[in-house]
Design an enzyme around this catalytic site. Structure first.
Site, short mmCIF file in Angstrom:
data_model
loop_
_atom_site.label_atom_id
_atom_site.label_comp_id
_atom_site.label_asym_id
_atom_site.label_seq_id
_atom_site.Cartn_x
_atom_site.Cartn_y
_atom_site.Cartn_z
N ASP A 192 0.77 -1.24 0.00
CA ASP A 192 0.45 0.27 -0.17
C ASP A 192 1.33 1.80 -0.07
O ASP A 192 1.45 1.32 0.91
CB ASP A 192 -0.76 -0.64 1.42
CG ASP A 192 -1.85 1.43 1.24
OD1 ASP A 192 -1.92 2.33 0.84
OD2 ASP A 192 -2.21 1.39 2.77
N GLN A 195 1.24 6.35 1.72
CA GLN A 195 1.61 7.26 2.15
C GLN A 195 2.68 7.54 1.23
O GLN A 195 3.76 8.57 1.70
CB GLN A 195 1.82 7.21 3.16
CG GLN A 195 0.41 7.33 3.58
CD GLN A 195 0.09 8.99 3.92
OE1 GLN A 195 0.67 9.96 3.74
NE2 GLN A 195 -1.21 9.32 3.79
#
Ligand code: PMP
Length: 399
Positions: A192, A195
């Site tokens: 993921d 960020q």
């Protein structure tokens, strides 16, 4: 002073704004907005269907956007699926990939520091399949326990889903090592990158994960669009996520065949202007250069970490040696919502809450945290304004 601050039109409307919430969503750069307006005004039609001039132009721009996003992440554009964002991408993988083989008693590895987007789809899938969610912990500094991760693998491990960078702690996880370990056990891994994508270089070809995702809105681009990278060997075998137009090769009432490649997973009219805006944001960051972005943000982070020490009664969470410009903290005796409201009066925008990472925040024995997050648009003045306001909060609650 960030020489790129002028590229953010929000400051024309809010000249005194200290926007310190890029981790939630970044402000937009003018060239992204211009590219999207241009699409809608001069180059717009639906894609992949029309035979006329404008549709050709729009299709060309849309597919060129895929190439640009691929270039930014050093990935083959034929393996880039446009999605709504990281959340949709993770749901897509859980549904179209892992669901197909996960069985009762199997295990899925995630970590303590995941965003809900990388917890809930796996929790639901494990619940449905009677499989087990295995959680890798992190230490008091916010560093992932790599030994625990290495030791977590066993023959029942069927999937790994880990964040590249924590949205609460700012910790940069060793993605390359995490991927290599999963690979050595022949277990597919999703990273993921929500960020990471705007703050550190992400080289997908070098990392070689099975899946990688990020959202454009945290990259100075528009909301409602992001991408999922899928390794070639999986792309062919994966069943469609949503179905309808744009993803089929042929349809009859007796038989349907699906397109191959990314379009198989892009049912319906895509976010055409959004994808083009996303690509423009990638181009913008490539023009600025990741080394500038990193050194600018690291210098600001050091300044912020220094300055925040001057505020009494703060406990900072997330002290990993390798981290991006995210600082989360608690102020003794003051609820984060009160802090954020008072800061707002001074035109300082920070996030307060559980940051969609309840298991992490709860493990710190905090109901919520206040988070300052930095981006290319920030400068030292933003930090000074924030620190001054935090000192005001301290005074109000000490009185
Ligand atoms: N993962 C992380 C680490 C995030 O910070 C976020 C957004 N805060 C997401 C996933 C979900 O991204 P989106 O809401 O854009 O789908």
């Amino acid at each position: 002073m960030s020489k790129y601050r002028k590229d953010f039109p929000c400051y024309e409307h809010y000249p005194n704004l200290a926007y310190l919430d890029s981790a939630a969503s970044s402000q937009k750069v003018a060239c992204v907005l211009e590219a999207m307006t241009k699409t809608y005004t001069e180059r717009y039609a639906n894609v992949h269907r029309g035979i006329y001039h404008l549709s050709d132009i729009a299709t060309g721009d849309f597919e060129a956007a895929r190439v640009t996003v691929g270039k930014y992440f050093n990935a083959n554009p034929d393996q880039i699926i446009f999605v709504r964002g990281a959340t949709e991408a993770i749901n897509l993988v859980a549904t179209s990939f892992t669901q197909e083989f996960l069985q009762e008693g199997d295990e899925v590895i995630i970590s303590r520091m995941e965003h809900h987007a990388n917890i809930v789809p796996w929790y639901r899938l494990c619940h449905e399949k009677k499989a087990k969610l295995v959680v890798i912990e992190c230490d008091a500094k916010g560093v992932l326990d790599m030994d625990a991760y290495r030791n977590a693998f066993n023959p029942k491990t069927k999937m790994v889903a880990l964040t590249h960078i924590s949205n609460v702690l700012g910790t940069i996880n060793p993605a390359k090592e995490m991927i290599a370990i999963a690979k050595s056990h022949q277990v597919p891994i999703l990273i993921d990158g929500a960020q990471a994508a705007a703050h550190i270089p992400v080289d997908i070809s070098d990392l070689d994960p099975d899946f990688y995702t990020a959202s454009a809105h945290k990259m100075y681009g528009p909301t409602g669009v992001g991408f999922l990278y899928v390794k070639k060997e999986h792309l062919k075998g994966m069943s469609p996520y949503q179905s309808g137009g744009n993803m089929i090769a042929s349809v009859s009432f007796d038989d349907i065949t699906y397109l191959e490649g990314p379009m198989r997973f892009e049912a319906g009219t895509p976010h055409i202007a959004g994808s083009i805006g996303f690509a423009r944001a990638c181009e913008y960051m490539m023009d600025v250069g990741m080394s500038y972005i990193q050194s600018h943000e690291q210098a600001l982070l050091m300044y912020l970490q220094e300055q925040i020490e001057t505020v009494d009664g703060l406990e900072v969470f997330g002290q990993a040696p390798n981290k991006i410009g995210i600082v989360s903290f608690a102020m003794k005796g003051v609820h984060p919502h009160d802090i954020a409201s008072i800061l707002d009066e001074d035109e300082v925008a920070v996030r307060a809450g559980h940051h969609c990472a309840m298991p992490l925040v709860k493990s710190m024995n905090q109901p919520a945290l206040t988070r300052i997050s930095l981006g290319l648009n920030n400068n030292e003045r933003d930090i000074d304004q924030c620190i001054k306001s935090l000192k005001k909060v301290r005074e109000i609650f000490s009185a």
